[in-house]
Write a protein that holds these residues in place. Structure first.
Motif, PDB file in Angstrom:
ATOM      1  N   LYS A  29       0.508  -1.135   0.156  1.00 51.39           N
ATOM      2  CA  LYS A  29      -0.041   0.088  -0.040  1.00 51.39           C
ATOM      3  C   LYS A  29       0.733   1.308  -0.144  1.00 51.39           C
ATOM      4  CE  LYS A  29      -4.038  -1.879   2.296  1.00 51.39           C
ATOM      5  NZ  LYS A  29      -4.899  -1.690   3.597  1.00 51.39           N
ATOM      6  N   GLN A  30       1.903   1.186   0.568  1.00 51.08           N
ATOM      7  CA  GLN A  30       2.923   2.326   0.898  1.00 51.08           C
ATOM      8  C   GLN A  30       3.575   2.753  -0.392  1.00 51.08           C
ATOM      9  OE1 GLN A  30       5.615   1.928   4.026  1.00 51.08           O
ATOM     10  NE2 GLN A  30       4.026   1.503   5.727  1.00 51.08           N
ATOM     11  N   LYS A  31       3.942   1.584  -1.121  1.00 51.20           N
ATOM     12  CA  LYS A  31       4.677   1.794  -2.570  1.00 51.20           C
ATOM     13  C   LYS A  31       3.729   2.327  -3.401  1.00 51.20           C
ATOM     14  CE  LYS A  31       8.389  -1.423  -2.356  1.00 51.20           C
ATOM     15  NZ  LYS A  31       9.094  -2.774  -2.952  1.00 51.20           N
ATOM     16  N   ARG A  32       2.475   1.781  -3.449  1.00 51.97           N
ATOM     17  CA  ARG A  32       1.466   2.108  -4.452  1.00 51.97           C
ATOM     18  C   ARG A  32       1.012   3.636  -4.151  1.00 51.97           C
ATOM     19  NH1 ARG A  32      -1.620  -1.869  -4.064  1.00 51.97           N
ATOM     20  NH2 ARG A  32      -2.732  -1.639  -2.319  1.00 51.97           N
ATOM     21  N   ALA A  33       0.866   4.105  -3.087  1.00 51.07           N
ATOM     22  CA  ALA A  33       0.522   5.557  -2.697  1.00 51.07           C
ATOM     23  C   ALA A  33       1.776   6.453  -2.786  1.00 51.07           C
ATOM     24  CB  ALA A  33      -0.230   5.508  -1.299  1.00 51.07           C
ATOM     25  N   TRP A  34       2.729   6.150  -1.958  1.00 49.44           N
ATOM     26  CA  TRP A  34       3.998   7.072  -1.591  1.00 49.44           C
ATOM     27  C   TRP A  34       4.866   6.820  -2.753  1.00 49.44           C
ATOM     28  CZ3 TRP A  34       5.141   5.359   4.105  1.00 49.44           C
ATOM     29  CH2 TRP A  34       4.146   5.675   4.964  1.00 49.44           C
ATOM     30  N   THR A  35       4.881   5.821  -3.512  1.00 52.62           N
ATOM     31  CA  THR A  35       6.006   5.808  -4.468  1.00 52.62           C
ATOM     32  C   THR A  35       5.524   6.169  -5.889  1.00 52.62           C
ATOM     33  OG1 THR A  35       7.476   4.504  -3.256  1.00 52.62           O
ATOM     34  CG2 THR A  35       7.766   4.870  -5.633  1.00 52.62           C
ATOM     35  N   ASP A  36       4.075   5.544  -6.004  1.00 59.53           N
ATOM     36  CA  ASP A  36       3.502   5.474  -7.292  1.00 59.53           C
ATOM     37  C   ASP A  36       2.380   6.744  -7.696  1.00 59.53           C
ATOM     38  OD1 ASP A  36       4.868   3.532  -8.044  1.00 59.53           O
ATOM     39  OD2 ASP A  36       3.590   1.868  -7.584  1.00 59.53           O
ATOM     40  N   GLY A  37       2.118   7.242  -6.157  1.00 55.54           N
ATOM     41  CA  GLY A  37       1.113   8.429  -6.422  1.00 55.54           C
ATOM     42  C   GLY A  37      -0.265   7.940  -6.122  1.00 55.54           C
ATOM     43  N   ASP A  38      -0.722   6.874  -6.185  1.00 50.99           N
ATOM     44  CA  ASP A  38      -2.036   6.164  -6.134  1.00 50.99           C
ATOM     45  C   ASP A  38      -2.549   6.414  -4.761  1.00 50.99           C
ATOM     46  OD1 ASP A  38      -4.532   5.174  -6.210  1.00 50.99           O
ATOM     47  OD2 ASP A  38      -3.927   3.338  -7.232  1.00 50.99           O
ATOM     48  N   TYR A  39      -2.796   7.636  -4.113  1.00 50.19           N
ATOM     49  CA  TYR A  39      -3.451   7.578  -2.706  1.00 50.19           C
ATOM     50  C   TYR A  39      -4.856   7.051  -2.616  1.00 50.19           C
ATOM     51  CZ  TYR A  39       0.889   9.904  -1.256  1.00 50.19           C
ATOM     52  OH  TYR A  39       2.002  10.282  -0.861  1.00 50.19           O
ATOM     53  N   GLU A  40      -5.535   6.756  -3.536  1.00 47.07           N
ATOM     54  CA  GLU A  40      -6.828   5.995  -3.490  1.00 47.07           C
ATOM     55  C   GLU A  40      -6.988   5.161  -2.260  1.00 47.07           C
ATOM     56  OE1 GLU A  40     -10.645   4.203  -5.817  1.00 47.07           O
ATOM     57  OE2 GLU A  40      -9.104   5.438  -7.081  1.00 47.07           O
ATOM     58  N   GLY A  41      -7.803   5.568  -1.221  1.00 45.31           N
ATOM     59  CA  GLY A  41      -7.996   4.375  -0.432  1.00 45.31           C
ATOM     60  C   GLY A  41      -6.632   4.321   0.794  1.00 45.31           C
ATOM     61  N   PHE A  42      -5.897   5.205   0.783  1.00 44.00           N
ATOM     62  CA  PHE A  42      -4.729   5.321   1.708  1.00 44.00           C
ATOM     63  C   PHE A  42      -4.344   6.637   1.876  1.00 44.00           C
ATOM     64  CE2 PHE A  42      -0.125   3.871   2.935  1.00 44.00           C
ATOM     65  CZ  PHE A  42      -0.603   3.130   3.723  1.00 44.00           C
ATOM     66  N   ASN A  43      -3.626   6.974   3.077  1.00 45.53           N
ATOM     67  CA  ASN A  43      -3.175   8.188   3.684  1.00 45.53           C
ATOM     68  C   ASN A  43      -1.618   8.343   3.526  1.00 45.53           C
ATOM     69  OD1 ASN A  43      -5.782   8.797   4.513  1.00 45.53           O
ATOM     70  ND2 ASN A  43      -5.390   7.638   6.511  1.00 45.53           N
ATOM     71  N   THR A  44      -1.267   9.730   3.640  1.00 47.12           N
ATOM     72  CA  THR A  44       0.119  10.032   3.687  1.00 47.12           C
ATOM     73  C   THR A  44       0.721   9.720   5.050  1.00 47.12           C
ATOM     74  OG1 THR A  44      -0.475  12.204   4.819  1.00 47.12           O
ATOM     75  CG2 THR A  44      -0.645  12.336   2.462  1.00 47.12           C
ATOM     76  N   PHE A  45       2.108   9.528   4.783  1.00 44.49           N
ATOM     77  CA  PHE A  45       2.790   9.212   6.000  1.00 44.49           C
ATOM     78  C   PHE A  45       2.632   9.833   7.266  1.00 44.49           C
ATOM     79  CE2 PHE A  45       6.230  10.491   8.953  1.00 44.49           C
ATOM     80  CZ  PHE A  45       6.535   9.276   9.346  1.00 44.49           C
ATOM     81  N   ILE A  46       2.270  11.090   7.293  1.00 38.42           N
ATOM     82  CA  ILE A  46       1.893  12.136   8.359  1.00 38.42           C
ATOM     83  C   ILE A  46       0.630  11.630   8.851  1.00 38.42           C
ATOM     84  CG2 ILE A  46       1.219  14.509   8.900  1.00 38.42           C
ATOM     85  CD1 ILE A  46       4.258  13.959   9.103  1.00 38.42           C
ATOM     86  N   GLU A  47      -0.480  11.567   8.037  1.00 39.51           N
ATOM     87  CA  GLU A  47      -1.643  11.163   8.480  1.00 39.51           C
ATOM     88  C   GLU A  47      -1.860   9.731   8.962  1.00 39.51           C
ATOM     89  OE1 GLU A  47      -4.665  13.337   4.942  1.00 39.51           O
ATOM     90  OE2 GLU A  47      -3.558  11.583   4.448  1.00 39.51           O
ATOM     91  N   ILE A  48      -0.969   8.747   8.407  1.00 39.97           N
ATOM     92  CA  ILE A  48      -0.953   7.680   9.205  1.00 39.97           C
ATOM     93  C   ILE A  48      -0.237   7.752  10.675  1.00 39.97           C
ATOM     94  CG2 ILE A  48       0.143   5.207   9.250  1.00 39.97           C
ATOM     95  CD1 ILE A  48      -0.869   5.203   6.219  1.00 39.97           C
ATOM     96  N   PHE A  49       1.029   8.244  10.575  1.00 37.58           N
ATOM     97  CA  PHE A  49       1.707   8.588  11.798  1.00 37.58           C
ATOM     98  C   PHE A  49       0.907   9.008  12.998  1.00 37.58           C
ATOM     99  CE2 PHE A  49       4.204  11.330  14.417  1.00 37.58           C
ATOM    100  CZ  PHE A  49       4.955  10.414  14.883  1.00 37.58           C
TER     101      PHE A  49
END
Length: 130
Positions: A29-49
Motif C-alpha cells: 500500500k505504501q509503494k502504491r501510494a507513496w511511490t507511485d502516487g495512487d493515494y486512493e484509499g490510503f493516507n500520507t505518512f503524516i496522516e498515518i503517523f
C-alpha cells in the motif's frame, strides 16, 4: 463486564487504530501510494503517523493486552516517535517525501516490526466482546 465506554473504545480500535497500524506495516500500500502516487484509499505518512501515535498511549493501557503485546506496542511507539522524517537539503532542514520515507531502510525496520505487532494485535480487533 465490559462497559459501553469499553465497547466504544474497542470499536475505535477495530475501525481506526488497527487500520492505521496495518497501514504502517503494509509495504504494498505504501509503494502504491507513496511511490507511485495512487493515494486512493490510503493516507500520507503524516496522516498515518498521527492517527496511530495519537491514540497509542491510551491503547497501551488496555487490560486486554498481554505484557508482550504492551511492550511491543511501546517499542513501536518509540520507534515512530524517534523516526527522522526530515533531511538536510541545501543547508536547510526539510521534510522527506512519502516516497523517500517508503524507501528508507530505517522506515523498513519500523514497517517490519509494525507487521509483527499488527499480527499479534489483530485478533483482539476480531474479538467483538473485547
Amino acid at each position: 463486564m465490559i462497559t459501553i465506554m469499553d465497547k466504544n473504545a474497542l470499536n475505535y480500535y477495530r475501525d481506526i487504530f488497527l487500520e492505521n497500524l496495518e497501514g504502517i506495516s503494509n509495504i504494498d500500500k505504501q509503494k502504491r501510494a507513496w511511490t507511485d502516487g495512487d493515494y486512493e484509499g490510503f493516507n500520507t505518512f503524516i496522516e498515518i503517523f498521527e492517527s496511530f501515535v495519537s491514540p497509542c498511549e491510551y491503547v497501551m493501557k488496555w487490560s486486554v493486552l498481554s505484557d508482550q503485546q504492551r511492550l511491543d506496542l511501546e517499542k513501536l511507539y518509540e520507534m515512530l516517535i524517534n523516526y527522522q522524517d526530515t533531511k538536510t537539503e541545501g543547508g536547510k532542514i526539510v521534510k522527506k517525501t512519502d516516497s523517500e520515507i517508503c524507501q528508507d531502510p530505517l522506515w523498513n525496520e519500523i514497517r517490519t516490526f509494525a507487521r509483527k505487532v499488527y499480527r499479534d494485535l489483530e485478533p483482539i480487533g476480531r474479538n467483538k466482546e473485547g
